[in-house]
Design a protein around this motif. Structure first.
Motif, PDB file in Angstrom:
ATOM      1  N   THR A   2       0.834  -1.196   0.000  1.00  0.00           N
ATOM      2  CA  THR A   2       0.000   0.000   0.000  1.00  0.00           C
ATOM      3  C   THR A   2       0.861   1.234   0.000  1.00  0.00           C
ATOM      4  OG1 THR A   2      -0.062   0.096   2.417  1.00  0.00           O
ATOM      5  CG2 THR A   2      -1.740  -1.260   1.349  1.00  0.00           C
ATOM      6  N   ASP A   3       0.213   2.373  -0.313  1.00  0.00           N
ATOM      7  CA  ASP A   3       0.965   3.627  -0.333  1.00  0.00           C
ATOM      8  C   ASP A   3       1.466   4.000   1.057  1.00  0.00           C
ATOM      9  OD1 ASP A   3       0.577   3.988  -3.067  1.00  0.00           O
ATOM     10  OD2 ASP A   3      -1.408   4.818  -2.743  1.00  0.00           O
ATOM     11  N   GLU A   6       5.078   3.408   1.825  1.00  0.00           N
ATOM     12  CA  GLU A   6       6.115   4.192   1.177  1.00  0.00           C
ATOM     13  C   GLU A   6       6.597   5.315   2.085  1.00  0.00           C
ATOM     14  OE1 GLU A   6       4.769   5.618  -2.542  1.00  0.00           O
ATOM     15  OE2 GLU A   6       4.283   3.632  -3.323  1.00  0.00           O
ATOM     16  N   GLN A 234      11.591  -1.510  -6.591  1.00  0.00           N
ATOM     17  CA  GLN A 234      11.244  -1.442  -5.176  1.00  0.00           C
ATOM     18  C   GLN A 234      12.442  -1.929  -4.368  1.00  0.00           C
ATOM     19  OE1 GLN A 234       7.152  -3.427  -6.311  1.00  0.00           O
ATOM     20  NE2 GLN A 234       7.152  -2.986  -4.124  1.00  0.00           N
ATOM     21  N   ASN A 247      10.004   4.021  -4.077  1.00  0.00           N
ATOM     22  CA  ASN A 247      10.040   3.316  -5.353  1.00  0.00           C
ATOM     23  C   ASN A 247      10.399   4.283  -6.476  1.00  0.00           C
ATOM     24  OD1 ASN A 247       9.085   1.069  -3.956  1.00  0.00           O
ATOM     25  ND2 ASN A 247       6.963   1.565  -4.378  1.00  0.00           N
ATOM     26  N   GLN A 263       5.289   9.924  -5.665  1.00  0.00           N
ATOM     27  CA  GLN A 263       4.390   8.834  -5.325  1.00  0.00           C
ATOM     28  C   GLN A 263       3.199   8.779  -6.278  1.00  0.00           C
ATOM     29  OE1 GLN A 263       3.248   8.761  -1.213  1.00  0.00           O
ATOM     30  NE2 GLN A 263       5.357   8.879  -0.483  1.00  0.00           N
ATOM     31  N   THR A 264       2.696   9.941  -6.681  1.00  0.00           N
ATOM     32  CA  THR A 264       1.542   9.937  -7.582  1.00  0.00           C
ATOM     33  C   THR A 264       1.903   9.307  -8.927  1.00  0.00           C
ATOM     34  OG1 THR A 264       2.115  12.226  -8.179  1.00  0.00           O
ATOM     35  CG2 THR A 264       0.374  11.915  -6.532  1.00  0.00           C
ATOM     36  N   ARG A 267       2.407   5.563  -8.498  1.00  0.00           N
ATOM     37  CA  ARG A 267       1.109   4.907  -8.313  1.00  0.00           C
ATOM     38  C   ARG A 267       0.408   4.700  -9.648  1.00  0.00           C
ATOM     39  NH1 ARG A 267      -1.100   8.513  -5.204  1.00  0.00           N
ATOM     40  NH2 ARG A 267      -0.057   7.672  -3.350  1.00  0.00           N
ATOM     41  N   ARG A 270       2.015   1.773 -11.296  1.00  0.00           N
ATOM     42  CA  ARG A 270       1.673   0.538 -10.605  1.00  0.00           C
ATOM     43  C   ARG A 270       0.247   0.113 -10.946  1.00  0.00           C
ATOM     44  NH1 ARG A 270       1.952   1.816  -5.143  1.00  0.00           N
ATOM     45  NH2 ARG A 270       4.198   1.537  -5.153  1.00  0.00           N
ATOM     46  N   GLU A 271      -0.663   1.075 -10.974  1.00  0.00           N
ATOM     47  CA  GLU A 271      -2.054   0.757 -11.310  1.00  0.00           C
ATOM     48  C   GLU A 271      -2.171   0.279 -12.754  1.00  0.00           C
ATOM     49  OE1 GLU A 271      -4.054   4.374 -10.335  1.00  0.00           O
ATOM     50  OE2 GLU A 271      -4.128   3.930  -8.169  1.00  0.00           O
ATOM     51  N   THR A 274      -1.007  -3.290 -12.843  1.00  0.00           N
ATOM     52  CA  THR A 274      -2.032  -4.169 -12.277  1.00  0.00           C
ATOM     53  C   THR A 274      -3.157  -4.409 -13.275  1.00  0.00           C
ATOM     54  OG1 THR A 274      -1.554  -3.415 -10.018  1.00  0.00           O
ATOM     55  CG2 THR A 274      -3.694  -4.442 -10.394  1.00  0.00           C
TER      56      THR A 274
END
Length: 301
Positions: A2-3, A6, A234, A247, A263-264, A267, A270-271, A274
Motif C-alpha cells: 500500500t501507499d 512508502e 522497489q 520506489n 508517489q503519484t 502509483r 503501478r495501477e 495491475t
C-alpha cells in the motif's frame, strides 16, 4: 504493497539515495546497528538514519569520509562513497564497463542492482534481465553498428552480470514480468535464436522468484492505449517493515528515458501494471504458450 508503506516524499535525488543505500550496506557489512554507528560518529541516531534513507538535503563529504573510516572501507569503496556524496554517478562492479555505459545508464544499473523487487512491462522486446547471449548480441549488433566483436562481447558480459540480481543463490530480487505477445513473435537474430530465447524465458519462469505472464494479442490494450516499456524498482524494508527508500519508475523510449519518483507518478504506473496483469494469462498457461511459440520458431526454420 500500500501507499502507506512508502516513505514520505523528500525531494531527495537518486544519487543521494544511492549513497544512502551504499552506506547502509557498508554498515550492515561490518555488523553495526544504526545506534552503534551513530555513537561512533557522535551523532544522533536519526541523523544517520536520514542519511541512509537519502533524506539528508545537504550531504557533507567529510561526514561520509568519516563514516567510511568507521566502517573500515578500502580506498576504492571510499572513493565510490565520495563520488555519490558529490552527487556524481557511482562506480561499482560495473565500473569496468564504464566506457560502454553512459552516465544515465550507470544510474539505471545502480537502481537495478539495489532493487529487491522489479516489476517489468515490456511490449516489444525481451527484457535485458531475461535475454540470452545470442539474443542480446543480435540486438546490440544493430544498435551499436560500430562496435567491434570484442566490444560486443563485453556488452554481453555486462548483461550477464546484471542478471545476477535475479539469478544469484542468496537473496535474489523478485521479478514480476509481463510480456506482450509481440515480444515473443518478433524475430531477433533468426528463428533458432528466438526458439532458444523463449525456452530460456520459460525455464526462468519456473524459479520461485521470477513470475512471467504473457499478454496475448487478443487482450488488446487493457488501459485503452499502448504503454511504453517500464520498470518499477522497489527496495528493501527496515526492521519496522517500512521501505528504506521510495520506489522509482524507469520508462524508456528510443530517444531517452525518464525516471519518476513522485508517489503519484509511481502509483499511476503501478495501477497500469495491475490493470495489464489482470488481462494476462496465468503463470502456467503463459509458460505453456511461450514453449508453444518456441516450437513454432523451431518448425519454421
Amino acid at each position: 504493497m500500500t501507499d502507506e508503506d512508502e516513505p514520505a516524499e523528500s525531494g531527495s535525488t537518486l544519487p543521494r539515495r544511492q549513497l544512502g543505500r551504499f552506506l547502509r550496506e557498508a554498515r550492515e557489512g561490518v555488523g553495526f546497528t544504526v545506534d552503534q554507528a551513530a555513537t561512533l560518529m557522535e551523532w544522533n541516531k536519526s541523523t544517520l538514519s536520514r542519511l541512509e534513507r537519502g533524506l539528508t538535503e545537504k550531504v557533507r563529504v567529510r561526514d561520509v569520509l568519516s563514516l567510511c573510516a568507521v566502517y573500515g572501507l578500502d580506498p576504492g569503496k571510499t572513493a565510490t562513497a565520495k563520488s555519490l556524496a558529490d552527487q556524481k554517478p557511482a562506480k561499482s562492479w560495473w565500473h569496468a564497463y564504464e566506457d560502454l555505459i553512459p552516465a544515465q545508464s550507470n544510474l539505471f544499473v545502480g537502481l537495478e542492482a539495489g532493487a529487491k523487487v522489479l516489476t517489468i512491462f515490456q511490449p516489444l522486446i525481451v527484457p535485458g534481465l531475461l535475454q540470452t547471449a545470442d539474443y542480446a548480441r543480435a540486438m546490440d549488433r544493430l544498435y551499436f553498428p560500430n562496435d567491434s566483436e570484442a566490444e560486443l562481447d563485453r556488452r554481453i558480459e555486462l548483461r550477464t552480470q546484471r542478471q545476477h540480481v535475479i539469478l544469484r543463490q542468496r537473496d535474489p530480487a523478485d521479478a514480476f514480468v509481463v510480456l506482450q505477445e509481440a515480444a515473443l513473435r518478433t524475430v531477433v537474430g533468426d528463428r533458432h535464436v528466438m526458439a532458444a530465447q523463449l525456452r530460456h524465458i520459460a525455464d526462468l519462469s519456473t524459479h520461485a522468484n521470477i513470475e512471467v505472464r504473457l499478454l496475448p494479442f487478443r487482450a488488446g490494450f487493457p488501459v485503452g492505449m499502448p504503454l511504453p516499456p517500464f520498470i518499477i524498482f522497489q527496495f528493501g524494508k527496515n526492521a519496522r517493515g517500512k521501505l528504506t527508500e521510495p520506489n522509482v519508475v524507469f520508462a524508456e523510449s528510443f530517444t531517452g528515458a525518464m525516471y519518476f519518483e513522485r508517489q503519484t507518478d509511481v502509483r499511476i504506473y503501478r495501477e497500469a501494471f495491475t490493470q495489464v496483469q489482470r488481462a494476462t494469462l496465468d503463470v502456467q498457461p503463459s509458460r505453456d504458450l511461450i514453449r508453444e511459440i518456441a516450437r513454432e520458431h523451431d518448425s519454421d526454420r
